[in-house]
Design a protein around this motif. Sequence first.
Motif, mmCIF file in Angstrom:
data_model
loop_
_atom_site.group_PDB
_atom_site.id
_atom_site.type_symbol
_atom_site.label_atom_id
_atom_site.label_comp_id
_atom_site.label_asym_id
_atom_site.label_seq_id
_atom_site.Cartn_x
_atom_site.Cartn_y
_atom_site.Cartn_z
ATOM 1 N N MET A 122 74.309 -65.235 -55.168
ATOM 2 C CA MET A 122 74.360 -66.697 -55.093
ATOM 3 C C MET A 122 75.688 -67.156 -54.492
ATOM 4 O O MET A 122 76.728 -66.542 -54.721
ATOM 5 N N THR A 123 75.621 -68.226 -53.735
ATOM 6 C CA THR A 123 76.803 -68.863 -53.166
ATOM 7 C C THR A 123 76.956 -70.228 -53.825
ATOM 8 O O THR A 123 76.044 -70.684 -54.522
ATOM 9 N N PRO A 124 78.083 -70.905 -53.617
ATOM 10 C CA PRO A 124 78.234 -72.238 -54.198
ATOM 11 C C PRO A 124 77.128 -73.214 -53.767
ATOM 12 O O PRO A 124 76.817 -74.148 -54.490
ATOM 13 N N ARG A 125 76.512 -72.979 -52.650
ATOM 14 C CA ARG A 125 75.425 -73.859 -52.195
ATOM 15 C C ARG A 125 74.158 -73.685 -53.011
ATOM 16 O O ARG A 125 73.293 -74.549 -52.996
ATOM 17 N N ASP A 126 74.032 -72.542 -53.693
ATOM 18 C CA ASP A 126 72.822 -72.317 -54.502
ATOM 19 C C ASP A 126 73.186 -71.932 -55.930
ATOM 20 O O ASP A 126 72.640 -71.005 -56.496
ATOM 21 N N LYS A 127 74.150 -72.645 -56.506
ATOM 22 C CA LYS A 127 74.528 -72.552 -57.915
ATOM 23 C C LYS A 127 75.448 -71.383 -58.245
ATOM 24 O O LYS A 127 75.745 -71.149 -59.394
ATOM 25 N N GLY A 128 75.908 -70.642 -57.265
ATOM 26 C CA GLY A 128 76.752 -69.492 -57.527
ATOM 27 C C GLY A 128 78.212 -69.778 -57.288
ATOM 28 O O GLY A 128 78.589 -70.917 -57.091
ATOM 29 N N PRO A 129 79.002 -68.760 -57.280
ATOM 30 C CA PRO A 129 78.623 -67.353 -57.330
ATOM 31 C C PRO A 129 78.241 -66.862 -58.724
ATOM 32 O O PRO A 129 77.685 -65.796 -58.865
ATOM 33 N N ILE A 130 78.528 -67.683 -59.769
ATOM 34 C CA ILE A 130 78.166 -67.300 -61.138
ATOM 35 C C ILE A 130 77.450 -68.477 -61.794
ATOM 36 O O ILE A 130 77.932 -69.614 -61.741
ATOM 37 N N TRP A 131 76.321 -68.190 -62.420
ATOM 38 C CA TRP A 131 75.545 -69.218 -63.123
ATOM 39 C C TRP A 131 75.250 -68.688 -64.519
ATOM 40 O O TRP A 131 74.665 -67.611 -64.661
ATOM 41 N N ILE A 132 75.670 -69.414 -65.548
ATOM 42 C CA ILE A 132 75.339 -69.030 -66.920
ATOM 43 C C ILE A 132 73.857 -69.338 -67.138
ATOM 44 O O ILE A 132 73.443 -70.493 -67.038
ATOM 45 N N VAL A 133 73.070 -68.288 -67.418
ATOM 46 C CA VAL A 133 71.611 -68.417 -67.520
ATOM 47 C C VAL A 133 71.150 -67.954 -68.903
ATOM 48 O O VAL A 133 71.446 -66.831 -69.315
ATOM 49 N N TYR A 134 70.437 -68.828 -69.570
ATOM 50 C CA TYR A 134 69.873 -68.540 -70.894
ATOM 51 C C TYR A 134 68.449 -68.002 -70.744
ATOM 52 O O TYR A 134 67.732 -68.407 -69.815
ATOM 53 N N PRO A 135 68.018 -67.140 -71.664
ATOM 54 C CA PRO A 135 66.640 -66.613 -71.618
ATOM 55 C C PRO A 135 65.648 -67.661 -72.155
ATOM 56 O O PRO A 135 65.032 -67.510 -73.205
ATOM 57 N N ARG A 136 65.515 -68.728 -71.418
ATOM 58 C CA ARG A 136 64.759 -69.920 -71.812
ATOM 59 C C ARG A 136 63.310 -69.614 -72.166
ATOM 60 O O ARG A 136 62.774 -70.155 -73.131
ATOM 61 N N ASP A 137 62.662 -68.784 -71.378
ATOM 62 C CA ASP A 137 61.239 -68.512 -71.601
ATOM 63 C C ASP A 137 60.994 -67.631 -72.817
ATOM 64 O O ASP A 137 59.908 -67.638 -73.385
#
Length: 161
Positions: A122-137
Amino acid sequence: MIHFSRRLLLIAGLLLAPLGGAALAQDTDAVLLEVVTPERTELFDRARLEALPQHALTTHTTVTDGPQDFTGPLMRDLLAEAGVEASSVLAIALNDYEIDLPVEDFTRYDVIAALTMNGAAMTPRDKGPIWIVYPRDQHRELQDINFDYRWVWQLTRIEAQ
């Protein structure tokens, strides 16, 4: 002023990387994340983040269509690597969005510091380079709007509270 200058260089590097060719975009020496504790500041480049055990997670987000595949280290592993011993952390994004996150989230759930989405870095244009992601499903309670605020994209800094 030093903090501002470092942030300015980080922003410039992240924003110019997609435009500056493969060499700049693949710069693994660039600092992607600062983790600050009362004792020290740990700097993480892509290589150091990728050296941590990587985990895959497929989940829906509130800002994308359909399930997405993410990979990255678990937040609890990242915090342990940085020596964070706190009950909460302040997560700060490239756009200065910030939120206090309970460390308990990271021990209770397999929250990842996503480096890739659908197999691409991921780049800053697509939410990166790091995105904190929860196991939502995987956990109904994570589908609450209060958890949606905790999905910090363009993460650049974590401060132990």
